[in-house]
Scaffold this active site. Structure first.
Site, PDB file in Angstrom:
ATOM      1  N   GLU A  82       0.798  -1.238   0.000  1.00 16.92           N
ATOM      2  CA  GLU A  82       0.000   0.000   0.000  1.00 16.92           C
ATOM      3  C   GLU A  82       0.831   1.288   0.000  1.00 16.92           C
ATOM      4  O   GLU A  82       0.815   2.058   0.976  1.00 16.92           O
ATOM      5  CB  GLU A  82      -0.944   0.006   1.208  1.00 16.92           C
ATOM      6  CG  GLU A  82      -1.906  -1.158   1.221  1.00 16.92           C
ATOM      7  CD  GLU A  82      -2.867  -1.143   2.406  1.00 16.92           C
ATOM      8  OE1 GLU A  82      -2.686  -0.319   3.319  1.00 16.92           O
ATOM      9  OE2 GLU A  82      -3.796  -1.943   2.407  1.00 16.92           O
TER      10      GLU A  82
ATOM     11  N   GLU B 103      -5.556  -8.581   0.920  1.00 15.63           N
ATOM     12  CA  GLU B 103      -6.102  -8.207   2.232  1.00 15.63           C
ATOM     13  C   GLU B 103      -7.583  -7.916   2.101  1.00 15.63           C
ATOM     14  O   GLU B 103      -7.999  -7.202   1.181  1.00 15.63           O
ATOM     15  CB  GLU B 103      -5.453  -6.919   2.791  1.00 15.63           C
ATOM     16  CG  GLU B 103      -4.086  -7.075   3.360  1.00 15.63           C
ATOM     17  CD  GLU B 103      -3.577  -5.778   4.010  1.00 15.63           C
ATOM     18  OE1 GLU B 103      -4.390  -4.918   4.404  1.00 15.63           O
ATOM     19  OE2 GLU B 103      -2.340  -5.647   4.101  1.00 15.63           O
TER      20      GLU B 103
HETATM   21  O1  IFM Z   1      -3.538  -3.026   9.342  1.00 15.43           O
HETATM   22  C1  IFM Z   1      -3.600  -2.531   8.033  1.00 15.43           C
HETATM   23  C2  IFM Z   1      -2.474  -3.090   7.192  1.00 15.43           C
HETATM   24  O2  IFM Z   1      -1.225  -2.831   7.755  1.00 15.43           O
HETATM   25  C3  IFM Z   1      -2.518  -2.492   5.813  1.00 15.43           C
HETATM   26  N1  IFM Z   1      -3.816  -2.612   5.224  1.00 15.43           N
HETATM   27  C4  IFM Z   1      -4.959  -2.230   6.011  1.00 15.43           C
HETATM   28  C5  IFM Z   1      -4.911  -2.899   7.369  1.00 15.43           C
HETATM   29  C6  IFM Z   1      -6.132  -2.489   8.219  1.00 15.43           C
HETATM   30  O3  IFM Z   1      -6.143  -1.117   8.425  1.00 15.43           O
END
Ligand code: IFM
Length: 453
Positions: free
Chosen positions: A175, A363
Site C-alpha cells: 500500500e 487483504e
Molecule cells: O492493518 C492494516 C495493514 O497494515 C494495511 N492494510 C490495512 C490494514 C487495516 O487497516
C-alpha cells in the site's frame, strides 16, 4: 447486510481447486521484539514513542510477541487449514541502520519462520516492505530522498538472496498510497511529515522502488511470482451533480490510480488531479521506463467504499468524504462502511487494465469489538462480513474476471498503527497481557470453509 445463517453451506469449492487462500500480517504489527538480537529502530518505533501519536498511548514494543511465539501462530494457521501465510520482513532486523552491514541474527529469525512454515506445509508469501522504514534512513530524508532507491535495492537484494530459495511468492510493497499519504502528507502515520513538499517526492521514489524491487526479485529468485499490493476503495459520488461526479473522479485517481498507472506505463494521473503535477519536478530523464514493471500479479486490498462530494475548502483535491457514520450504514470499529460490493467493483476496476496479468485479494477483513465469553469469541459479525465479501469475489470470478486468490487480514489481533490495539481484526483473539490466543468463531469458520466441506 446478509446474515451468517444464509451462507452456512458456503465453502471454497465454487472458487475451484487452483484458487489461492491465505492470511496476511505485517512485521511491525505483530512481532514485538523491538530491539531483539540487534534490530535497529524503525520510523514506527520512533513515532510510537512520541506522546499523542498512538491512540490510548498503546506501545508496539511487545505486541503479539510473534518474534518469540511464531511457532505457535504458524501451528494455529495450520489448524485453521490456511495454505498460505503472507508476512513482511522488518528492514531494521536485516539492516539495523538501513544500509551497510547485514545483521545475521535478523536473517536467522526469518529463516526460522520460513523453515517452520515449510515444515508445517504452510506456504510463505513475503512482502518486502510494509511501512517500517529504518529511522536512520528517515534522518537522511527517508522516502523524500532519491537515494532511497539505492537503499531499497540493497534491502530487496538481501531478502531475495537469503530467502529466495524457499519463498516463491513475493510482494515488493504494501500500500504505497497509505504510507506516503498518511506518513508524508497528513502526518498521522510515521514519520509524521506533512505537505506536498514531502508527499510528492515520496510518491515518485516509492514508484521507482516498487519497479526496481520487482526487477531484482525476478532476476535473483528462480521461478518467482512477483507482485506488489495496493489499497483501494470503491468511490461513488454523493449526488449525480457534475461537481460531485468530478470530485469523485479526483479522489478515485488519488486513492486508486496514482501508483498502479505509472507502474503499467500509463504515467501519473495528472489530468485528474492537477495538484500532483509537482511530482514531475522529481522525475529525471529515463524515469518513465524505470517506473515500469510487468508484475506477475497485483494484490488488491479492499475493505470499504467512500462517498465523495465536492468541497471548495479542501486544498489540492477539492473534495471531501461523506463519513460513513453520518450515512447510517453498518460500520466496523474503524468506522468503515461494510459494503461487500466494493470488493467486486475493485476487482473489476483493476481488471479494466489489460496490462495486469493476474489479481489476488491480498487483504480483506474487519475489526469489530469482540468479547471473550466462557473462553470463546463468537464474532458472528466478522463471519458475516467475510462471507458477504467472499460472495462478491466469487461473483467477479464467475463473470470471468481475473481473480485467483484471497487473503484475510489478519491472523491475530494486533497493533493497528495509529489506532493502537483497539481495532481487533484477527481470526485469533489475543489477550495482550498474557499473550493467550483464542481462535475466534471466524477462525473456526474459515477452517471449515477451507476444508471444502
Ligand atoms: O492493518 C492494516 C495493514 O497494515 C494495511 N492494510 C490495512 C490494514 C487495516 O487497516
Amino acid at each position: 447486510m446478509e446474515s451468517t445463517s444464509q451462507h452456512l453451506d458456503f465453502n471454497k469449492q465454487p472458487f475451484g481447486d487452483d484458487f489461492i487462500w491465505g492470511v496476511s500480517v505485517a512485521s511491525f504489527q505483530i512481532e514485538g521484539g523491538c530491539d531483539a538480537d540487534g534490530k535497529g529502530e524503525s520510523i514506527w518505533d520512533t513515532f510510537a514513542a512520541k506522546k499523542g501519536k498512538i491512540l490510548n498511548g498503546d506501545k508496539p514494543n511487545i505486541s503479539c510477541d510473534f518474534y518469540n511465539l511464531y511457532q505457535l501462530d504458524i501451528d494455529l494457521i495450520k489448524q485453521m487449514n490456511i495454505p498460505c501465510f503472507r508476512f513482511s520482513i522488518s528492514w531494521t532486523r536485516i539492516f539495523p541502520n538501513g544500509t551497510g552491514e547485514i545483521n545475521q541474527a535478523g536473517v536467522d529469525f526469518y529463516n526460522r519462520v520460513i523453515d517452520y512454515c515449510v515444515e508445517q506445509g504452510v506456504e510463505p508469501w513475503v512482502t518486502v516492505y510494509h511501512w517500517d522504514l529504518p529511522q536512520a534512513l528517515e534522518i537522511r530524508g527517508g522516502w523524500t530522498n532519491r537515494d532511497i532507491v539505492t537503499w531499497f535495492k540493497a534491502f530487496v537484494t538481501a531478502c531475495a538472496e537469503n530467502f529466495g530459495d524457499r519463498v516463491k511468492h513475493w510482494m515488493v510493497m504494501n500500500e504505497p498510497g497509505v504510507f506516503t499519504g498518511a506518513g508524508y502528507f497528513l502526518g498521522i502515520h510515521a514519520p509524521g511529515r506533512t505537505g506536498l513538499k514531502n508527499f510528492l517526492p515520496a510518491i515518485h521514489h516509492a514508484v521507482l522502488c516498487m519497479a526496481a524491487g520487482g526487477r531484482i526479485l525476478r532476476s535473483l529468485v528462480p521461478d518467482a511470482q512477483v507482485g506488489t499490493t495496493f489499497s483501494c476503495s470503491y468511490i461513488e459520488p454523493h449526488s449525480d451533480k457534475m461537481k460531485d461526479v468530478n470530485a469523485a473522479k479526483r479522489v478515485d485517481a488519488l486513492l486508486n490510480r496514482l501508483f498502479i498507472e505509472p507502474i503499467l506505463g500509463l504515467g501519473y494521473p495528472f489530468a485528474d488531479v492537477p495538484a500532483l503535477k509537482g511530482v514531475a519536478k522529481y522525475q529525471l530523464p529515463g524515469d518513465e521506463d524505470e517506473m515500469k514493471f510487468d508484475f506477475d500479479f497485483i494484490g488488491v486490498q479492499n475493505y470499504t467504499r467512500e462517498i465523495v462530494k465536492n468541497s471548495f475548502f479542501t486544498p489540492y483535491v477539492g473534495a471531501s468524504l461523506v463519513k460513513a457514520e453520518k450515512r447510517g450504514v453498518p460500520l466496523t470499529s474503524m468506522k468503515w462502511e461494510v459494503y461487500p460490493a466494493s470488493i467486486y467493483q475493485m476487482i473489476k476496476k483493476f481488471n479494466s487494465y489489460p496490462q495486469i496479468k493476474n489479481i489476488i485479494v491480498t487483504e480483506n477483513g474487519a475489526a469489530f469489538p469482540d468479547e471473550v465469553s466462557d473462553g470463546k469469541v463468537e464474532d458472528t459479525r466478522r463471519i458475516a462480513y467475510l462471507q458477504s465479501y467472499l460472495q462478491q469475489v466469487l461473483r467477479a470470478k464467475n463473470e470471468g474476471l481475473k481473480i485467483s486468490g484471497y487473503f484475510i487480514w489478519t491472523l491475530t489481533d494486533n497493533f493497528e498503527w495509529a489506532e493502537g490495539y483497539h481495532p481487533r481484526f484477527g481470526l485469533i483473539h489475543i489477550n495482550f497481557d498474557t499473550q493467550q490466543r483464542i481462535i475466534k468463531g471466524s477462525g473456526h469458520w474459515y477452517g471449515r470453509f477451507l476444508s471444502g466441506k
